[in-house]
Design a protein around this motif. Sequence first.
Motif, PDB file in Angstrom:
ATOM      1  N   SER A   2      22.157  57.103  54.873  1.00 27.73           N
ATOM      2  CA  SER A   2      21.504  55.908  55.407  1.00 27.73           C
ATOM      3  C   SER A   2      21.990  54.697  54.614  1.00 27.73           C
ATOM      4  O   SER A   2      21.929  54.680  53.389  1.00 27.73           O
ATOM      5  N   ILE A   3      22.484  53.694  55.331  1.00 29.26           N
ATOM      6  CA  ILE A   3      23.102  52.528  54.692  1.00 29.26           C
ATOM      7  C   ILE A   3      22.422  51.258  55.173  1.00 29.26           C
ATOM      8  O   ILE A   3      22.311  51.016  56.382  1.00 29.26           O
ATOM      9  N   LEU A   4      21.955  50.462  54.236  1.00 26.31           N
ATOM     10  CA  LEU A   4      21.356  49.168  54.551  1.00 26.31           C
ATOM     11  C   LEU A   4      22.424  48.095  54.411  1.00 26.31           C
ATOM     12  O   LEU A   4      23.086  48.002  53.371  1.00 26.31           O
ATOM     13  N   HIS A  19      28.274  51.947  63.606  1.00 24.35           N
ATOM     14  CA  HIS A  19      28.270  53.269  62.991  1.00 24.35           C
ATOM     15  C   HIS A  19      26.859  53.825  62.837  1.00 24.35           C
ATOM     16  O   HIS A  19      25.899  53.094  62.570  1.00 24.35           O
ATOM     17  N   ALA A  20      26.741  55.131  62.973  1.00 23.84           N
ATOM     18  CA  ALA A  20      25.451  55.807  62.831  1.00 23.84           C
ATOM     19  C   ALA A  20      24.956  55.711  61.394  1.00 23.84           C
ATOM     20  O   ALA A  20      25.747  55.715  60.450  1.00 23.84           O
ATOM     21  N   CYS A 188      34.535  49.753  53.672  1.00 19.95           N
ATOM     22  CA  CYS A 188      33.232  49.692  52.997  1.00 19.95           C
ATOM     23  C   CYS A 188      32.478  51.008  53.129  1.00 19.95           C
ATOM     24  O   CYS A 188      31.883  51.500  52.155  1.00 19.95           O
ATOM     25  N   LEU A 189      32.483  51.584  54.330  1.00 15.90           N
ATOM     26  CA  LEU A 189      31.781  52.843  54.558  1.00 15.90           C
ATOM     27  C   LEU A 189      32.402  53.975  53.746  1.00 15.90           C
ATOM     28  O   LEU A 189      31.686  54.811  53.172  1.00 15.90           O
TER      29      LEU A 189
END
Length: 283
Positions: A2-4, A19-20, A188-189
């Motif tokens: 999970s990315i904020l 992106h999910a 970044c991801l």
Amino acid sequence: MSILVFGKTGQVARELARHAGVTCLDRAAADLSKPGTCAAAIRAARPQAVINAAAYTAVDRAEEEEALASAINGTAPGEMAQECAALGIPFVSLSTDYVFSGIGETPWSPEDATGPLGAYGRSKLVGEQAIVAAGGAYAILRTSWVVSAHGNNFVKTMLRLGAERDHLTIVADQIGGPTPARAIAAACLDMVQQLAADPGKAGIYHFAGTPDVSWAGFAREIFAQAGLTCAVEDIPSSAYPTPARRPLNSRLDCSSLQTVFGISRPGWKTGLRDILNDLGETG
């Protein structure tokens, strides 16, 4: 994971949102000009990683609003970094080639001395210094000349003007690497995933499209790919004065990103084709 993501309407944030597992915060949800907002948002969301894709990007207006630019580009990212370090989660924040003076022709490496020419670059440098001071599993990703099918950028401006006119004068003595926002988002991801596994990769890195080109050369390729016949005349920066000085040398040495993270420079000509396809503007 999970990315904020701080930012929602910007070019990179729009690509991250595809992106999910990514949650993007707009200004209403997190006003970066107000102290405490960023830390509170991170605590409330409880993410596994944070990416800062929000920024004050009005380069010329920053000359008159440096305090606001510094709050958004400097204080807020530092606050994000401190909260991420306290929680033990990875943090990636975008920065810019404008932290450098733009002298010479050698690509800037992450270790080179900074020397911003204006308020925007100074505000981003404040953010970088605050992030480094916070420690933790952070990565600062300096990039340049961001383009996409979203928002306001050079590609979209050239498509509009190139369709309206048969001749344009474009600056030819500023050299850099146009960087597709989609490639920045992917980098970044990838980086937050790797930082989560190996916090020792923390540091400052560069990421820009290849090959390096002038704005005039970039415009010619945009017109060629879009099937526009607008002619481009090279002019020096001195013939197009702006409130904020732009660096002449925006070349970035991206070798450490390749070495540490295995992320290569994206080819901007391919990225440009993707942008034109998204816009339905291929010639």
